[in-house]
Design a protein around this motif. Structure first.
Motif, PDB file in Angstrom:
ATOM      1  N   TYR A   1      49.922 -48.022   1.842  1.00  0.00           N
ATOM      2  CA  TYR A   1      49.714 -46.769   2.747  1.00  0.00           C
ATOM      3  C   TYR A   1      49.323 -47.250   4.007  1.00  0.00           C
ATOM      4  N   LEU A   2      48.493 -48.162   4.375  1.00  0.00           N
ATOM      5  CA  LEU A   2      48.158 -48.471   5.416  1.00  0.00           C
ATOM      6  C   LEU A   2      49.120 -49.112   6.263  1.00  0.00           C
ATOM      7  N   LEU A   3      50.251 -49.619   5.987  1.00  0.00           N
ATOM      8  CA  LEU A   3      51.355 -50.046   6.447  1.00  0.00           C
ATOM      9  C   LEU A   3      52.117 -48.931   7.003  1.00  0.00           C
ATOM     10  N   ARG A   4      51.990 -47.938   6.391  1.00  0.00           N
ATOM     11  CA  ARG A   4      52.568 -46.641   7.051  1.00  0.00           C
ATOM     12  C   ARG A   4      51.747 -45.724   7.925  1.00  0.00           C
TER      13      ARG A   4
ATOM     14  N   PRO B   1      50.996 -60.793  -8.595  1.00  0.00           N
ATOM     15  CA  PRO B   1      50.482 -59.475  -7.935  1.00  0.00           C
ATOM     16  C   PRO B   1      50.593 -59.660  -6.478  1.00  0.00           C
ATOM     17  N   PHE B   2      50.986 -58.452  -5.723  1.00  0.00           N
ATOM     18  CA  PHE B   2      50.768 -58.262  -4.366  1.00  0.00           C
ATOM     19  C   PHE B   2      51.233 -59.525  -3.519  1.00  0.00           C
ATOM     20  N   VAL B   3      52.541 -59.690  -3.724  1.00  0.00           N
ATOM     21  CA  VAL B   3      53.077 -60.975  -2.983  1.00  0.00           C
ATOM     22  C   VAL B   3      54.124 -60.396  -1.879  1.00  0.00           C
ATOM     23  N   GLY B   4      54.336 -59.112  -1.956  1.00  0.00           N
ATOM     24  CA  GLY B   4      55.200 -58.385  -0.980  1.00  0.00           C
ATOM     25  C   GLY B   4      54.619 -58.183   0.199  1.00  0.00           C
ATOM     26  N   LYS B   5      55.147 -57.227   1.069  1.00  0.00           N
ATOM     27  CA  LYS B   5      54.640 -56.926   2.278  1.00  0.00           C
ATOM     28  C   LYS B   5      53.054 -56.394   2.364  1.00  0.00           C
ATOM     29  N   ALA B   6      52.814 -55.356   1.250  1.00  0.00           N
ATOM     30  CA  ALA B   6      51.702 -54.750   1.163  1.00  0.00           C
ATOM     31  C   ALA B   6      50.493 -55.936   0.616  1.00  0.00           C
ATOM     32  N   GLY B   7      50.991 -56.955   0.095  1.00  0.00           N
ATOM     33  CA  GLY B   7      50.284 -58.038  -0.401  1.00  0.00           C
ATOM     34  C   GLY B   7      49.727 -58.912   0.818  1.00  0.00           C
ATOM     35  N   GLN B   8      50.774 -59.157   1.726  1.00  0.00           N
ATOM     36  CA  GLN B   8      50.147 -60.003   2.966  1.00  0.00           C
ATOM     37  C   GLN B   8      49.191 -59.111   3.769  1.00  0.00           C
ATOM     38  N   LEU B   9      49.296 -57.821   3.903  1.00  0.00           N
ATOM     39  CA  LEU B   9      48.271 -57.068   4.364  1.00  0.00           C
ATOM     40  C   LEU B   9      46.984 -57.175   3.734  1.00  0.00           C
ATOM     41  N   LEU B  10      46.939 -56.985   2.211  1.00  0.00           N
ATOM     42  CA  LEU B  10      45.867 -57.439   1.371  1.00  0.00           C
ATOM     43  C   LEU B  10      45.247 -58.536   1.690  1.00  0.00           C
ATOM     44  N   ASN B  11      45.981 -59.713   1.859  1.00  0.00           N
ATOM     45  CA  ASN B  11      45.464 -60.865   2.212  1.00  0.00           C
ATOM     46  C   ASN B  11      44.720 -60.845   3.511  1.00  0.00           C
ATOM     47  N   ASN B  12      45.143 -60.217   4.481  1.00  0.00           N
ATOM     48  CA  ASN B  12      44.454 -60.223   5.455  1.00  0.00           C
ATOM     49  C   ASN B  12      43.187 -59.564   5.708  1.00  0.00           C
ATOM     50  N   MET B  13      43.278 -58.276   4.946  1.00  0.00           N
ATOM     51  CA  MET B  13      42.016 -57.542   4.466  1.00  0.00           C
ATOM     52  C   MET B  13      41.050 -58.554   3.906  1.00  0.00           C
ATOM     53  N   LEU B  14      41.315 -59.076   3.070  1.00  0.00           N
ATOM     54  CA  LEU B  14      40.369 -59.908   2.323  1.00  0.00           C
ATOM     55  C   LEU B  14      39.892 -61.034   3.029  1.00  0.00           C
ATOM     56  N   ALA B  15      40.583 -61.881   3.903  1.00  0.00           N
ATOM     57  CA  ALA B  15      40.208 -62.753   4.624  1.00  0.00           C
ATOM     58  C   ALA B  15      39.285 -62.296   5.855  1.00  0.00           C
ATOM     59  N   ALA B  16      39.478 -61.108   6.317  1.00  0.00           N
ATOM     60  CA  ALA B  16      38.693 -60.490   7.536  1.00  0.00           C
ATOM     61  C   ALA B  16      37.274 -60.039   6.963  1.00  0.00           C
ATOM     62  N   ILE B  17      37.205 -59.777   5.663  1.00  0.00           N
ATOM     63  CA  ILE B  17      35.973 -59.622   4.915  1.00  0.00           C
ATOM     64  C   ILE B  17      35.153 -60.865   4.505  1.00  0.00           C
TER      65      ILE B  17
ATOM     66  N   LYS C   1      39.357 -46.771   8.651  1.00  0.00           N
ATOM     67  CA  LYS C   1      38.669 -46.389   7.795  1.00  0.00           C
ATOM     68  C   LYS C   1      38.397 -47.708   6.639  1.00  0.00           C
ATOM     69  N   ALA C   2      39.565 -48.020   6.391  1.00  0.00           N
ATOM     70  CA  ALA C   2      39.585 -49.161   5.293  1.00  0.00           C
ATOM     71  C   ALA C   2      38.692 -50.309   5.573  1.00  0.00           C
ATOM     72  N   TRP C   3      38.339 -50.645   6.934  1.00  0.00           N
ATOM     73  CA  TRP C   3      37.615 -51.725   7.128  1.00  0.00           C
ATOM     74  C   TRP C   3      35.915 -51.091   7.103  1.00  0.00           C
ATOM     75  N   GLN C   4      35.735 -49.931   6.958  1.00  0.00           N
ATOM     76  CA  GLN C   4      34.349 -49.094   6.561  1.00  0.00           C
ATOM     77  C   GLN C   4      34.148 -49.584   5.216  1.00  0.00           C
ATOM     78  N   ASP C   5      35.441 -49.194   4.508  1.00  0.00           N
ATOM     79  CA  ASP C   5      35.394 -49.217   3.092  1.00  0.00           C
ATOM     80  C   ASP C   5      34.987 -50.861   2.715  1.00  0.00           C
ATOM     81  N   LEU C   6      35.540 -51.849   3.332  1.00  0.00           N
ATOM     82  CA  LEU C   6      35.502 -53.205   2.945  1.00  0.00           C
ATOM     83  C   LEU C   6      33.866 -53.484   3.186  1.00  0.00           C
ATOM     84  N   LEU C   7      33.178 -53.246   4.293  1.00  0.00           N
ATOM     85  CA  LEU C   7      31.938 -53.250   4.720  1.00  0.00           C
ATOM     86  C   LEU C   7      31.190 -52.774   3.519  1.00  0.00           C
TER      87      LEU C   7
END
Ligand code: URA
Length: 212
Positions: free
Chosen positions: A185-188, A79-95, A195-201
């Motif tokens: 969606y966030l890539l677009r 799962p999540f190994v394409g472009k969206a997956g890379q952003l997901l990885n960055n989001m998870l690392a950031a939190i 707002k996604a960062w607020q969700d992660l917090l």
């Protein structure tokens, strides 16, 4: 004496025992994976390259749930190994919850042709698999990404705007659920990353209430 917070956690664990309505509730990880791999319950079995079971830490505190495999996921079986997956990885690392610390799965285990939305019967056929994955991981928090995954997980028609920013409970396991935007969606719409960062917090705050 247990603290009120521990009490909530105990209550949640108790409520999660004995999955009803899921034919997979007795399966081990290996049995569940094999069952998914050979699944032919719907027509997606005819068009998939392979199933995408899920990946990560089977004792994760956070579980991340997306919609369905895309082209790259169908090719690699992860799962999540394409472009969206890379952003997901960055989001998870950031939190502070890097990809390897969480468990990642999708509502659907097979790619819908041309990445169309899952059909209700496809999601229903796959639900028992996801429920068993949640039960086996027993995370403190489920982060659901995107409207489609959220509506399926929470069995609602509510728009994403109404689902974000609140704590929900997963049906069956009663695991706390927080909803955010899908990374594709966030890539677009990169302006919504704030707002996604607020969700992660918020997700981190919710998880802290239930942490083991
Ligand atoms: N989008 C999803 O929802 N899941 C994946 O695994 C990849 C992209």
């Amino acid at each position: 004496l247990p603290s009120p917070l521990e009490g909530r956690r105990e209550e949640r664990l108790g409520a999660g025992r004995g999955v009803r309505g899921s034919s997979c509730s007795h399966l081990s990880w290996d049995e569940l994976r094999a069952t998914v791999q050979s699944c032919t319950r719907c027509d997606l079995a005819k068009t998939r390259t392979q199933t995408v079971f899920g990946t990560g830490n089977q004792q994760a505190v956070w579980m991340v749930i997306g919609e369905a495999p895309g082209a790259e996921e169908d090719k690699q079986g992860l799962p999540f190994v394409g472009k969206a997956g890379q952003l997901l990885n960055n989001m998870l690392a950031a939190i502070g919850m890097p990809r390897e610390t969480v468990y990642i799965a999708n509502v659907l285990k097979c790619r819908p042709p041309n990445n169309r939305d899952p059909k209700p019967d496809e999601a229903a056929n796959c639900r028992g698999y996801l429920e068993r994955q949640i039960e086996l991981v027993n995370p403190a928090l489920i982060l659901v990404v995107g409207r489609i995954a959220a509506q399926n997980m929470l069995q609602t028609d509510a728009p994403l705007a109404r689902l974000r920013g609140r704590e929900h409970l997963a049906p069956v396991s009663r695991t706390p659920v927080v909803v955010t935007y899908h990374p594709a969606y966030l890539l677009r719409q990169p302006a919504d990353k704030r707002k996604a960062w607020q969700d992660l917090l918020f997700a981190r705050e919710v998880a802290a209430r239930y942490v083991r």
